[in-house]
Design an enzyme around this catalytic site. Structure first.
Site, PDB file in Angstrom:
ATOM      1  N   THR A 142      22.277  41.831  40.284  1.00  0.00           N
ATOM      2  CA  THR A 142      23.344  41.112  40.981  1.00  0.00           C
ATOM      3  C   THR A 142      23.568  39.720  40.392  1.00  0.00           C
ATOM      4  OG1 THR A 142      22.764  42.288  42.986  1.00  0.00           O
ATOM      5  CG2 THR A 142      24.066  40.298  43.250  1.00  0.00           C
ATOM      6  N   GLU A 425      21.302  47.000  48.648  1.00  0.00           N
ATOM      7  CA  GLU A 425      21.308  48.379  48.130  1.00  0.00           C
ATOM      8  C   GLU A 425      22.597  49.117  48.466  1.00  0.00           C
ATOM      9  OE1 GLU A 425      19.383  49.830  45.934  1.00  0.00           O
ATOM     10  OE2 GLU A 425      18.400  47.890  45.837  1.00  0.00           O
TER      11      GLU A 425
END
Lengths: 660, 660
Positions: A142, A425
């Site tokens: 990320t 997730e």
């Protein structure tokens, strides 16, 4: 032990131990779990300080101390095979530790992804170092500006032919890595996901092992800027980090090359099917659903159910004695459907895990045919379980009134920890839309006459246009309830599929039409997954080999989960007349009756989750039911009560106060 | 300033300042508010440290320091009439301070309740001392074992004729006072609610002023045990306390005697109508609804809306440029209905406050006829606003993805603070059941042919059996929407009233029948209050004197609030066929269309809440839209980043790490 809770346990109609064994997967498993818990909880070096009084920094330091001891000493001595997510011990470890700890990403993501992405040579080089905590890794995917749209990650790894190195860069502010656990202060290596560029061409995302801190001084290496991202809502036992890379050079062999490699001239070659990488993401979602979400819900149920049985307030007869709040139907309606949900989700996820193991075996044989369905199930179950768990934990927290707002109840911690699961997730809306994509494809297949099986087979079945129920009792029948959920899901899918065709026929572009219908698409995905949970949990119970008493009880819980959805969100069942007004009234009355018949087993049902008091960490939910004594004790030991006069604050009052 | 947010502001179709003035109640009020904010926020002694890094103890000490300065110096110098809850300044002060602070209970509950319960003599003795912070008081009602059932409080105050004193006792563990703000470490006086006992007879609850700490040493007085109850979920700027009293003697004149007194012989006399005391509780619920709940929702809307306009992710054309996430309908559906709700609740509460002032005037003239209705409205609005605010803030927090989980977003703090409002000042389920009691009485009055007016008049009206809408556009019409909500509420009330009669006819006792139907009763109460909000906010806008552009926009927001409820909870509108399947489809399409037409005014609408960046405390929601720069800045300044190597944690890693 509180007399009230003793009375509750006397009312229990089944053997709690039978249900405990059933949830653990057998008597031996229960014994194994209890022995692991005993080892961990009795070890003084594993003890944690009381929550609520540590600073963010103290929480992190305590966690590093505990977990370093755990991985390098305790787990080793006990020969727990901690890096294998499928070993039986692993299923029980997270219950004993607090839910999120330092090095969870190191051990749970960095270590396994070396074998997911690396060649055998790479695995044998890096994995032993990481397993022994000789290096500490993090998983850097990320970025500050990109989470869900992975294809647009901006970090680059450019091959330099001259030196046979990669040059890794986070070229601008929004591309810096952001969030990775264990990165902020602990890790000295990062598995960096970056766009691979060779000879001026972008070959998409690949994984690179990038050393980020010096192994001798622990200082950031040249070109590396790394730190902690700052305080977050909870889960502060770990150090979520940020990472900027400025022309950081790494050797060519640090690109993990199981599925793709670059030769000395910079030529890129795909050598395997990288869709296999997705399989590990599916597994992570399944594991998290159980270890983070369902356990949190079970703990919250335990606390709220026990407290509701020892908290007396008001009466049901004029000037009569006060009664436990669990006797109120509104309280039953808050607590018991959540207990039922905690069971149903646990049963469902056991079945999903079972299916996942079969799926992995298929994949290993080269059979990827169930990929799309498995992806839809694992995504959908994660989204739906997290959403309902968070709502459930908050309902249970409020059901404990003021004391649910105290950290002493243990409930705020559960809520704050689990609410992150709606985002990490895979953000839930994004996941639901992926499930919807699968459903729309399935609907197209069906309309082309292709056969559909597995969890979507029902979409091709013919169903009745109206529910047949004429009595309350029928609303306990699993197949009748399943038919309701099948019908709702089919109807929502058909309707959105038709609207989609309509918009495309009007000339709208696919993505625009999809966006306009996205609320409906999410609802359709939810309906499919909720049907999956209703059907899977019921069939799990049907197949169970257990006493009749327990089977009856579990059947009631499965009915309640379905009923509670129908009575609380009746809209889509009523909309096309599948249920009528009278039937909904019957369902609502059936639910109240069911709540009342489950009432006397409430404590037994949560005792069966078998969370030790140390794991619950709740003054109001402990096994002995002595809520008030424990709250008082907690208060007396508050740091602010060390002295009668709190000098630090009193100095600001003293100059003003009136002297008699 | 971010280019993206500049573009958003250019798209705004109305004058933001007009809307700001409208929300403040006029141009002059806006100027007054801004000048108060400027005074407070520019004062270095009022500055707070960044949240997320202080311990519970540090937060309390900081708040005591700030607020003692505020009350004894800053507010005085500026001649803010802080103890008058109706002065214009008070309406703006809580915006500038963080939502909960030290001495809020002292100034907001202890001080006013002296005049609510005390004789003129008592007021003139105690109030000046308290206003000047020469004494610090708390309000000690809730006990460890009793919150909602006030009649069963166990604390006693027994008159001793011989000494002309009261002897105050908390006779057992569950009767100790628990939760009062400012009690834990600060207060030296407590207003104690206790059962008055004279000559062996219990005369029910009365208020007593009990000195609890020595005015010279600040130590607990003999017979007093007092301390902090320990860490709570949020709102830790104050010290919630516990208090045990063991034969504590207070002079006879410390019983507050506005409505009742005890003569020298111990004879009890009721001297006034103590129902008037309830009026102040109503006011507190109204004030909290605005100051705590609506402000929190408005702040969360501001943060989420601005962030959604600067956060780019994905695209709506194949390989097209990335777009702000606000362009996705699913995101619009999370953000815009919450903005609409924040406006509608604000309009509603302005109207409720207006009605409350009229009501108080009536009461002063001895007219108590609107008591029951006012009680139902103030209870219902508190329950409904808190419930929807908490759900809304959490939806908005999640709409900001991972960054919404960071304390840097400001959203976790808002959520944790506001979620307490579902419990304090009347637990929501209990409040809804009180509203239901009022409704059932009203239904009985109607069936006996009595006339009903005010907010319940519609319950006696005849309504159509089916909604008349045949097009999307009609679902923007306020009177059509109001008719939907009226019908739903009437239908739910009739149905539960009939079921109640049925159970009583079967021989069930009143309280038992009430309990069995309590889920339905809560739903009926909710439907009534939601209709009140839909009708009140729409009529408020209708009467507004403002530009056509603003009026059109506000009308759209009112429509959206109603529509969003219908599309998300359609069950009770469909159940008896008031809406049919086709109409619900129309409503859903109408909603998507409305979201899209409001899309380009999103930033303007939240700018109009006019929260300064210092008050928002959000990296991702600041006015300039520079989310990433601010997040990076926040991270760099994290306490854990003071040094590259975090020595305290590194000591546990160092011995294990591999040395190259």
């Amino acid at each position: 032990e509180s007399q009230l809770i003793i009375k509750e346990r006397q009312q229990t109609t089944f053997q709690v131990e039978e249900l405990i064994n059933l949830l653990d997967g057998g008597k031996e498993k229960t014994a194994l779990r209890r022995s692991i818990e005993q080892t961990i909880l009795s070890d003084p070096l594993m003890k944690t300080d009381k929550i609520g009084y540590l600073t963010r920094e103290q929480k992190y330091v305590q966690s590093v101390r505990r977990m370093m001891y755990f991985f390098t000493d305790l787990a080793k001595r006990n020969k727990w095979n901690i890096e294998d997510p499928h070993c039986p011990e692993m299923l029980f470890l997270s219950r004993s530790l607090s839910s999120v700890v330092a090095f969870m990403i190191h051990m749970g993501a960095f270590v396994p992804s070396i074998s997911s992405f690396g060649t055998l040579e790479q695995v044998s080089k890096w994995q032993p170092l990481a397993k022994e905590c000789l290096i500490i890794g993090c998983y850097a995917q990320t970025e500050l500006g990109h989470g869900t749209n992975l294809r647009r990650l901006e970090t680059t790894s450019t091959f330099d032919r001259n030196t046979q190195e990669f040059i890794v860069n986070t070229p601008n502010l929004s591309s810096m890595k952001w969030w990775p656990g264990d990165m902020g202060k602990s890790a000295n290596h990062a598995m960096v996901m970056a766009q691979l560029i060779t000879n001026g061409e972008n070959h998409g995302m690949q994984a690179f092992i990038v050393p980020i801190r010096d192994m001798t001084t622990h200082k950031p290496l040249p070109g590396v800027e790394v730190g902690n991202i700052g305080s977050i809502m909870s889960l502060e036992d770990t150090d979520n980090g940020y990472l900027r890379l400025n022309n950081v050079r790494i050797p060519k062999e640090n690109m993990l090359a199981k599925y793709a490699n670059v030769d000395r001239s910079g030529r890129f070659q795909q050598t395997g099917n990288n869709r296999l990488m997705y399989a590990s993401m599916m597994n992570l979602r399944i594991v998290l659903t159980r270890e983070q979400m369902i356990h949190a819900l079970q703990k919250a149920c335990t606390i709220a159910a026990r407290y509701s049985c020892v908290r007396k307030q008001g009466s049901l007869t004029p000037n009569g004695p006060e009664i436990p709040i669990m006797d109120y139907v509104t309280q039953q309606n808050k607590v018991i459907p959540r207990i039922a949900l905690a069971y149903a989700l646990d049963f469902t996820i056991m079945e999903v895990r079972h299916r996942y193991v079969q799926f992995l075996a298929d994949v290993t044989r080269g059979d990827l045919s169930n990929m799309a369905e498995m992806h839809a199930i694992s995504s959908g179950i994660k989204a739906n379980a997290s959403e309902r768990t968070v709502a459930g934990v908050e309902t249970l927290r409020r059901a404990c009134g003021g004391h649910g707002y105290s950290m002493a109840s243990g409930l705020p911690y559960l809520l704050l920890s689990v609410t992150g699961s709606c985002t990490y997730e895979g953000e839930n809306t994004v996941l639901y839309l992926q499930v919807a994509r699968y459903l729309i494809k399935t609907a197209a297949n069906i309309s082309m006459g292709k056969s559909v099986d597995g969890s979507s087979a029902y979409l091709a079945e013919n169903t009745e246009a109206r529910c047949s129920a004429t009595s309350q009792e029928e609303f306990y029948d699993h197949s009748l309830l399943d038919a309701c959920f099948k019908h709702r899901s089919k109807q929502l899918l058909q309707s959105v599929a038709m609207d989609l065709q309509g918009l495309l026929a009007e000339g709208k572009q696919q993505m625009e039409a999809w966006n306009l219908l996205s609320i409906q698409l999410v609802n359709s995905a939810k309906a499919h997954i909720e049907r999956y949970i209703v059907a899977t949990s019921a069939s799990f119970v049907r197949k169970l080999n257990c006493s009749l008493k327990v089977k009856k009880l579990l059947n009631q819980l499965c009915s309640l989960v379905a009923l509670h959805q129908i009575t609380n969100f009746p809209g889509d069942f009523l909309k096309d007349g599948y249920l009528d007004s009278h039937q909904l009234d019957l369902a609502r009355k059936a639910e109240v009756k069911l709540l009342q018949s489950l009432r006397h087993n409430v404590v037994g049902l949560v005792d069966a989750f078998d969370f030790r008091d140390e794991i619950l960490g709740s003054c109001i939910g402990a096994y002995d039911g002595n809520a008030y004594e424990r709250l008082y004790d907690y208060a007396k030991n508050d740091v602010m009560n060390k002295n009668d006069v709190h000098e630090e604050s009193y100095q600001y009052l003293r100059p003003h106060l009136h002297r008699g």
